[in-house]
Design a protein around this motif. Structure first.
Motif, mmCIF file in Angstrom:
data_model
loop_
_atom_site.group_PDB
_atom_site.id
_atom_site.type_symbol
_atom_site.label_atom_id
_atom_site.label_comp_id
_atom_site.label_asym_id
_atom_site.label_seq_id
_atom_site.Cartn_x
_atom_site.Cartn_y
_atom_site.Cartn_z
ATOM 1 N N PHE A 1 -1.750 -27.653 18.118
ATOM 2 C CA PHE A 1 -2.923 -28.346 17.509
ATOM 3 C C PHE A 1 -4.587 -28.612 18.353
ATOM 4 O O PHE A 1 -5.158 -28.974 18.447
ATOM 5 C CB PHE A 1 -2.769 -29.668 17.251
ATOM 6 C CG PHE A 1 -3.358 -30.575 16.421
ATOM 7 C CD1 PHE A 1 -3.833 -30.137 15.488
ATOM 8 C CD2 PHE A 1 -3.479 -31.615 17.283
ATOM 9 C CE1 PHE A 1 -4.901 -31.055 14.436
ATOM 10 C CE2 PHE A 1 -4.066 -32.811 16.385
ATOM 11 C CZ PHE A 1 -4.541 -32.350 14.596
ATOM 12 N N SER B 1 -1.719 -33.713 13.919
ATOM 13 C CA SER B 1 -0.873 -32.232 14.003
ATOM 14 C C SER B 1 0.251 -32.426 13.088
ATOM 15 O O SER B 1 -0.185 -31.528 12.077
ATOM 16 C CB SER B 1 0.218 -31.477 16.085
ATOM 17 O OG SER B 1 0.970 -30.711 15.890
ATOM 18 N N ASP C 1 -2.201 -31.819 9.738
ATOM 19 C CA ASP C 1 -3.418 -31.289 10.280
ATOM 20 C C ASP C 1 -4.677 -31.827 9.999
ATOM 21 O O ASP C 1 -5.348 -31.310 9.392
ATOM 22 C CB ASP C 1 -3.309 -29.953 9.508
ATOM 23 C CG ASP C 1 -4.062 -28.631 10.054
ATOM 24 O OD1 ASP C 1 -4.739 -28.617 11.293
ATOM 25 O OD2 ASP C 1 -3.701 -28.097 9.201
#
Length: 170
Positions: free
Chosen positions: A99, A70, A73
């Motif tokens: 996420f 998360s 990303d």
């Protein structure tokens, strides 16, 4: 190649060997701050824990992977792993809510990857596993041929068989 070998070991039920390899990968990745490798290691350790029947440990590894993924990303790192991990995502909302919602949504869409079974239809032979292990250890094709006392062409044939069975190109 190390992760590929770990996945093969897991698919073959060789959990202890896979865990040993993953521990080595994790140590190296941690020392060099390779976050993507650490994430993948946690995901594979989660799979290993599931195979051992340890749901709690699997959730902990998955949670650590999700928190790291998360922050960076790294959605693809999670989505490319075994579908069984995606089934645990709703339980992981507290670890990285936004996420995890994105992953759940993406996981419902048709996959771009091959729809592979949990085990290989055409498993690797012992010799192919040996060749793959030598590749994972960093040996060149020529070094593998010398070690196994076979021709370079034979090593390349084994590698082509491995690539075909694992649905990879290199």
């Amino acid at each position: 190649p190390y992760f590929t070998y770990a996945r093969i070991l897991l698919a073959d039920g060789q959990i202890q060997a896979a865990n040993h390899l993953l521990a080595n990968i994790q140590q190296s990745a941690t020392q060099t701050s390779r976050k993507r490798k650490i994430i993948t290691t946690h995901l594979l350790l989660a799979q290993s824990s599931l195979q051992e029947g340890n749901q709690e440990q699997a959730r902990e590894y998955l949670g650590m992977a999700l928190e790291m993924a998360s922050a960076e990303d790294y959605r693809r790192a999670v989505l490319d792993e075994d579908r069984i991990l995606l089934e645990l995502l709703p339980e992981m909302l507290s670890r990285a809510p936004e996420f995890v919602h994105q992953l759940i949504s993406a996981g419902r869409q048709p996959s771009e990857r091959y729809n592979l079974p949990g085990t290989l239809i055409n498993p690797l032979t012992n010799r192919e596993l040996e060749v793959l292990g030598l590749v994972a250890s960093g040996m060149s094709n020529r070094e593998i041929a010398e070690k196994l006392v076979v021709s370079l062409g034979t090593v390349k044939k084994h590698l082509n068989n491995i690539f075909s069975k694992l649905y990879v190109e290199s």
